[in-house]
Design a protein around this motif. Sequence first.
Motif, PDB file in Angstrom:
ATOM      1  N   GLN A   1      -6.471  -0.785  -0.706  1.00 42.88           N
ATOM      2  CA  GLN A   1      -4.900  -0.424  -0.488  1.00 42.88           C
ATOM      3  C   GLN A   1      -4.285  -1.645  -1.392  1.00 42.88           C
ATOM      4  O   GLN A   1      -3.307  -1.047  -1.724  1.00 42.88           O
ATOM      5  CB  GLN A   1      -4.709  -0.906   1.185  1.00 42.88           C
ATOM      6  CG  GLN A   1      -5.363   0.118   1.966  1.00 42.88           C
ATOM      7  CD  GLN A   1      -5.899  -0.395   3.134  1.00 42.88           C
ATOM      8  OE1 GLN A   1      -6.517  -1.465   3.028  1.00 42.88           O
ATOM      9  NE2 GLN A   1      -5.908   0.249   4.280  1.00 42.88           N
ATOM     10  N   SER A   2      -4.595  -2.997  -1.441  1.00 40.32           N
ATOM     11  CA  SER A   2      -3.797  -3.706  -2.206  1.00 40.32           C
ATOM     12  C   SER A   2      -4.535  -5.248  -1.960  1.00 40.32           C
ATOM     13  O   SER A   2      -5.293  -5.354  -1.202  1.00 40.32           O
ATOM     14  CB  SER A   2      -2.660  -4.012  -1.170  1.00 40.32           C
ATOM     15  OG  SER A   2      -2.330  -5.495  -1.088  1.00 40.32           O
TER      16      SER A   2
ATOM     17  N   TRP B   1      -4.018  -8.047  -0.913  1.00 38.52           N
ATOM     18  CA  TRP B   1      -3.818  -8.948   0.044  1.00 38.52           C
ATOM     19  C   TRP B   1      -3.816  -8.022   1.419  1.00 38.52           C
ATOM     20  O   TRP B   1      -3.311  -6.992   1.626  1.00 38.52           O
ATOM     21  CB  TRP B   1      -2.416  -9.716  -0.030  1.00 38.52           C
ATOM     22  CG  TRP B   1      -2.164 -10.431  -1.132  1.00 38.52           C
ATOM     23  CD1 TRP B   1      -2.628 -11.710  -1.567  1.00 38.52           C
ATOM     24  CD2 TRP B   1      -1.707  -9.919  -2.685  1.00 38.52           C
ATOM     25  NE1 TRP B   1      -2.661 -12.229  -2.832  1.00 38.52           N
ATOM     26  CE2 TRP B   1      -2.153 -11.096  -3.321  1.00 38.52           C
ATOM     27  CE3 TRP B   1      -0.945  -8.928  -3.093  1.00 38.52           C
ATOM     28  CZ2 TRP B   1      -1.696 -10.913  -4.952  1.00 38.52           C
ATOM     29  CZ3 TRP B   1      -0.979  -8.704  -4.192  1.00 38.52           C
ATOM     30  CH2 TRP B   1      -1.062  -9.827  -5.030  1.00 38.52           C
ATOM     31  N   ALA B   2      -4.335  -8.638   2.501  1.00 33.83           N
ATOM     32  CA  ALA B   2      -4.498  -7.949   3.596  1.00 33.83           C
ATOM     33  C   ALA B   2      -2.992  -7.750   4.277  1.00 33.83           C
ATOM     34  O   ALA B   2      -2.807  -6.703   4.882  1.00 33.83           O
ATOM     35  CB  ALA B   2      -5.338  -8.721   4.939  1.00 33.83           C
ATOM     36  N   GLU B   3      -2.155  -8.540   4.007  1.00 33.84           N
ATOM     37  CA  GLU B   3      -0.858  -8.429   4.398  1.00 33.84           C
ATOM     38  C   GLU B   3       0.157  -7.343   3.888  1.00 33.84           C
ATOM     39  O   GLU B   3       0.919  -6.897   4.491  1.00 33.84           O
ATOM     40  CB  GLU B   3       0.031  -9.814   4.124  1.00 33.84           C
ATOM     41  CG  GLU B   3      -0.533 -11.280   4.844  1.00 33.84           C
ATOM     42  CD  GLU B   3      -1.629 -11.893   4.195  1.00 33.84           C
ATOM     43  OE1 GLU B   3      -2.068 -11.186   3.225  1.00 33.84           O
ATOM     44  OE2 GLU B   3      -1.734 -12.846   4.506  1.00 33.84           O
ATOM     45  N   THR B   4      -0.500  -7.001   2.664  1.00 32.24           N
ATOM     46  CA  THR B   4       0.154  -5.631   2.009  1.00 32.24           C
ATOM     47  C   THR B   4      -0.334  -4.337   2.442  1.00 32.24           C
ATOM     48  O   THR B   4      -0.210  -3.436   1.466  1.00 32.24           O
ATOM     49  CB  THR B   4       0.650  -6.128   0.442  1.00 32.24           C
ATOM     50  OG1 THR B   4      -0.516  -6.531  -0.161  1.00 32.24           O
ATOM     51  CG2 THR B   4       1.663  -7.064   0.399  1.00 32.24           C
ATOM     52  N   SER B   5      -1.535  -4.645   3.299  1.00 31.74           N
ATOM     53  CA  SER B   5      -2.695  -3.552   3.145  1.00 31.74           C
ATOM     54  C   SER B   5      -2.350  -2.700   4.691  1.00 31.74           C
ATOM     55  O   SER B   5      -3.465  -2.361   5.064  1.00 31.74           O
ATOM     56  CB  SER B   5      -3.881  -3.797   3.039  1.00 31.74           C
ATOM     57  OG  SER B   5      -4.005  -4.464   1.676  1.00 31.74           O
ATOM     58  N   ARG B   6      -1.019  -2.634   5.214  1.00 29.24           N
ATOM     59  CA  ARG B   6      -1.063  -2.280   6.525  1.00 29.24           C
ATOM     60  C   ARG B   6      -1.214  -0.956   6.671  1.00 29.24           C
ATOM     61  O   ARG B   6      -1.185  -0.154   7.656  1.00 29.24           O
ATOM     62  CB  ARG B   6       0.278  -2.731   7.054  1.00 29.24           C
ATOM     63  CG  ARG B   6       0.241  -4.229   7.373  1.00 29.24           C
ATOM     64  CD  ARG B   6       1.432  -4.854   8.005  1.00 29.24           C
ATOM     65  NE  ARG B   6       2.480  -4.525   7.206  1.00 29.24           N
ATOM     66  CZ  ARG B   6       3.541  -3.636   7.779  1.00 29.24           C
ATOM     67  NH1 ARG B   6       3.588  -3.147   9.222  1.00 29.24           N
ATOM     68  NH2 ARG B   6       4.728  -3.456   7.400  1.00 29.24           N
ATOM     69  N   SER B   7      -0.913  -0.009   5.657  1.00 26.62           N
ATOM     70  CA  SER B   7      -1.495   1.555   5.694  1.00 26.62           C
ATOM     71  C   SER B   7      -2.581   1.886   4.988  1.00 26.62           C
ATOM     72  O   SER B   7      -2.385   1.222   3.542  1.00 26.62           O
ATOM     73  CB  SER B   7       0.113   2.200   5.508  1.00 26.62           C
ATOM     74  OG  SER B   7       0.400   2.137   4.069  1.00 26.62           O
ATOM     75  N   GLU B   8      -3.089   2.788   5.004  1.00 25.14           N
ATOM     76  CA  GLU B   8      -4.222   3.528   4.322  1.00 25.14           C
ATOM     77  C   GLU B   8      -3.602   4.119   2.936  1.00 25.14           C
ATOM     78  O   GLU B   8      -2.602   4.628   3.289  1.00 25.14           O
ATOM     79  CB  GLU B   8      -5.113   4.436   4.984  1.00 25.14           C
ATOM     80  CG  GLU B   8      -6.174   3.271   5.981  1.00 25.14           C
ATOM     81  CD  GLU B   8      -6.987   4.135   6.701  1.00 25.14           C
ATOM     82  OE1 GLU B   8      -7.795   3.685   7.498  1.00 25.14           O
ATOM     83  OE2 GLU B   8      -6.953   5.570   6.462  1.00 25.14           O
ATOM     84  N   VAL B   9      -4.151   4.302   2.152  1.00 22.37           N
ATOM     85  CA  VAL B   9      -3.837   4.924   0.733  1.00 22.37           C
ATOM     86  C   VAL B   9      -4.676   6.115   0.732  1.00 22.37           C
ATOM     87  O   VAL B   9      -5.990   6.195   1.024  1.00 22.37           O
ATOM     88  CB  VAL B   9      -3.883   3.985  -0.210  1.00 22.37           C
ATOM     89  CG1 VAL B   9      -2.763   2.996  -0.469  1.00 22.37           C
ATOM     90  CG2 VAL B   9      -5.220   3.393  -0.564  1.00 22.37           C
TER      91      VAL B   9
ATOM     92  N   ARG C   1      -1.510   7.467   8.498  1.00 25.10           N
ATOM     93  CA  ARG C   1      -2.866   6.661   7.874  1.00 25.10           C
ATOM     94  C   ARG C   1      -2.520   5.157   8.120  1.00 25.10           C
ATOM     95  O   ARG C   1      -2.460   4.557   7.094  1.00 25.10           O
ATOM     96  CB  ARG C   1      -2.714   6.910   6.422  1.00 25.10           C
ATOM     97  CG  ARG C   1      -3.265   8.224   6.268  1.00 25.10           C
ATOM     98  CD  ARG C   1      -3.167   8.562   4.890  1.00 25.10           C
ATOM     99  NE  ARG C   1      -2.659   9.764   4.300  1.00 25.10           N
ATOM    100  CZ  ARG C   1      -1.716   9.774   3.188  1.00 25.10           C
ATOM    101  NH1 ARG C   1      -1.964   8.691   2.318  1.00 25.10           N
ATOM    102  NH2 ARG C   1      -1.143  10.901   3.135  1.00 25.10           N
TER     103      ARG C   1
ATOM    104  N   SER D   1       0.914  -1.191  -0.073  1.00 23.30           N
ATOM    105  CA  SER D   1       0.058   0.092  -0.140  1.00 23.30           C
ATOM    106  C   SER D   1       0.699   1.183  -0.058  1.00 23.30           C
ATOM    107  O   SER D   1       0.240   2.442  -0.624  1.00 23.30           O
ATOM    108  CB  SER D   1      -0.786   0.056   1.250  1.00 23.30           C
ATOM    109  OG  SER D   1      -0.267  -0.308   2.409  1.00 23.30           O
TER     110      SER D   1
ATOM    111  N   ASP E   1       0.717   4.471  -2.935  1.00 28.43           N
ATOM    112  CA  ASP E   1       0.034   5.512  -2.302  1.00 28.43           C
ATOM    113  C   ASP E   1       0.558   6.991  -3.214  1.00 28.43           C
ATOM    114  O   ASP E   1       1.464   6.796  -4.088  1.00 28.43           O
ATOM    115  CB  ASP E   1       0.803   5.833  -0.752  1.00 28.43           C
ATOM    116  CG  ASP E   1      -0.114   6.732  -0.078  1.00 28.43           C
ATOM    117  OD1 ASP E   1      -0.110   6.914   1.158  1.00 28.43           O
ATOM    118  OD2 ASP E   1      -1.313   7.210  -0.814  1.00 28.43           O
TER     119      ASP E   1
END
Lengths: 512, 218, 47
Positions: C28-29, C31-39, B78, B49, B53
């Motif tokens: 975000q992505s 996979w949950a694993e690569t979605s640790r920050s919001e976009v 964020r 992510s 961004d």
Amino acid sequence: SETEKYYLIFTEWVKLLQKVEHDDELVTVFLRQMVDRGVLSDTDSLINFCKASFELSILAFKASDPTGEVFVSIDALAMLVTKLLVVQEFEDYSRNEYLDIIFCILTMVFSKDHEQDNSTFNERPYFRFFSNILSEWSSLRGHDFIKITDQQIRKELIEFDNYFYNTFASYLHLIQPVAFPGFSFAFITLLSHRMFLPNMLRLENKSGWKNLTILIIDLFRFLDQYTGKVGISNAISVVYKGALRVIIGISNDFPEYLIENHYEFMNALPSSYAQLKNVMLAAIPKKIMLPNPYDNGLDMDKIDSCKMQPTVFYDPVVDLHSFKKPVDNYLRIPSNSLMRTIINGVYRDEYSFKSGIGYDYVSVDQKLVRAVVLHVGVEAGLESEKTSSGAIFNAKSSYYTLLFNLLNEGSSEVRFKVIEAMMEQLRYPNIHTHWFTFVLKNMFTSEEWGEQKSEIQEIILRNIFERIIVNKPHPWGVTVLFTQLLNLNNVKLLSLPCVKKVPEIENILKIL
Amino acid sequence: QHKAFKNPLFSEELKYWLDSKRPLMQPYKEMPDRMVSQLESSLLNCPDSLDADTPYLYRNPLSLPHPTSIFFPSEPIRFVSPVDSPQLQQQQNTGSNESIKSEDDKKESKPSTTHDIYSRTSLAKTFSKFDLDTLFFIFYHYQGTYEQFLVARELAKHRNWKFNKINRNWYYKEVTKSPPGMQQAEEETWRYFDYQNSWLARRCNSDFKYNEEDFEKL
Amino acid sequence: IGTDLSSMLHSLGIPRDNQRYRILDTFQSPWAETSRSEVEPRFFTPE
């Protein structure tokens, strides 16, 4: 050398963007000078400059400290490309051509990097470039490009918007996983990008749907090719998980897209992906209420939405080719000779390997069978609207007999494929779900099969179980049919030979 | 022999691109070793992510991170907000924390009913807890940013302030019940936030007239 | 036979109640694993 000069100029550009806002006057002046001084004055110089800049940015990424700012150059390049999309005079080439040139250059640099021996290919800077282009464009296009003060340019960009997204999609299609496996994970990430996916889905008149479907099918084909019976690699497993999550997202935000394109997806989906199949077919239009499918007293005749025609974005007629004539003629006036033509035409010329649940190859043209089934369903639905429901909810209607005869005369494999395709039409409450429920239930209890009866019943049950045994969701129509079969008076499921042969199935049915 | 291969601009790279067509036309039955390692490399380098961004090359000096204790997290604000506990969800539905707000603030905040794409982001949720001073600070000092946008959304949709396009002030209409016996049941007073001088919310004088045209439709 | 999708739905922010929130605009992505920050989603500020 020429290339080194370009490196210098590009480096200046990168430095400039770190010192001022991107909409600063200095930035515009810099771009103007690039054009005036021959750096970007024609296609050749544009290509050479951009190629050098791409190569330098990729190099910079690879050489950067991974914990530091690795994307500075590629970010600046994306900004440059987007700015040029807006501010150029477009004398030598059009805006459309410019975008194509840029993506072409990227594809060339990308291909060489990926395919070279001893490659140090890394998908991230390429992903970042694509992602940035999407972000910059998204920022520009807000409120119909209201930020663009020049009204002529604004008008051009509004018209160009559609081309932008579809061209982006077509280049993404070029670098699909089968062709460039080193970009596989970036591919799905781009396909599902928040500035790409919802925009493609929302483009006016569904103009992004076709290219988006192509991309999803690219993904499915890749998965299909490498999903074997003997264990799936970890990487493929992760790709699958990502695909599932993306489809669930689409089902939540734009169920109508999955609904209207289900036919094409079913053609491309790996045969053993039962849960993903269910997820796609369980998509429900946003405003529809679902009656309780376990209700034994449920009567689809009384449900208004069961009279509605579901929209089909891709007409299956396209895949019928020369089959359309005999099928349509049969529906109008059934005849044995037409039926013979249809029955003989569904077989392939040669076997095709296909890793399915309980089979390894197919000899039947699955795509053709699916097209026939859906086409008959569509025609039946239209007939019902034109005349009356009695015309199609009738075991003597040509719509029913075409499918009946196909099953009666066909091999076990044909039966399986036809019934599988029919069951794919059991979805949310609509006329296709309604009619195919009638057809399947009728076929299950019919006495017209003679000795074939038990095999037909077995194949219908087999198809139901393949869909129901899987973890949720289950399409509404499949649950309704199953409930109806469980509660039949004239056929006791537990006494069927095929059920008695498999204790596990017998036990499940006993419980239900 | 194709013309494209004679073009010096692309001739070197074209053959690599062409090579990639082969598996498209004739997919491998089993993944060759080279492909296995390419796929695994792709898995290893999977963009996350942060890669996806929005890029910011030039950083507004005001928004640069300040040196803080090493014990404070340096991750971006964020973060993905944790699971909405039932209590948190209820708080969200009835308006922000009542206890830390002043009487005026309580009157201003309405139940959060906006269901746009921002409503579930952690930043928007965080901003719903900020007091007016902080919101105005972000609005005026972080112009053109996503943060400014979110703050404007919070002010307009949840706190019922209106933005004047002409003088760039935020205005608030206060409606109070008149004492009994008065001709009108309600009294309307307008306030504006004076960002240029006093940095306070001031009452508008009696000749202020609300003209809808002057205000941004947010 | 697939898996129980409830944790995947949860990580996506897809609730079971009647409120259906759009999620693709803040996706975000995959996979949950690569979605640790919001976009940062799309947004628009007037001039």
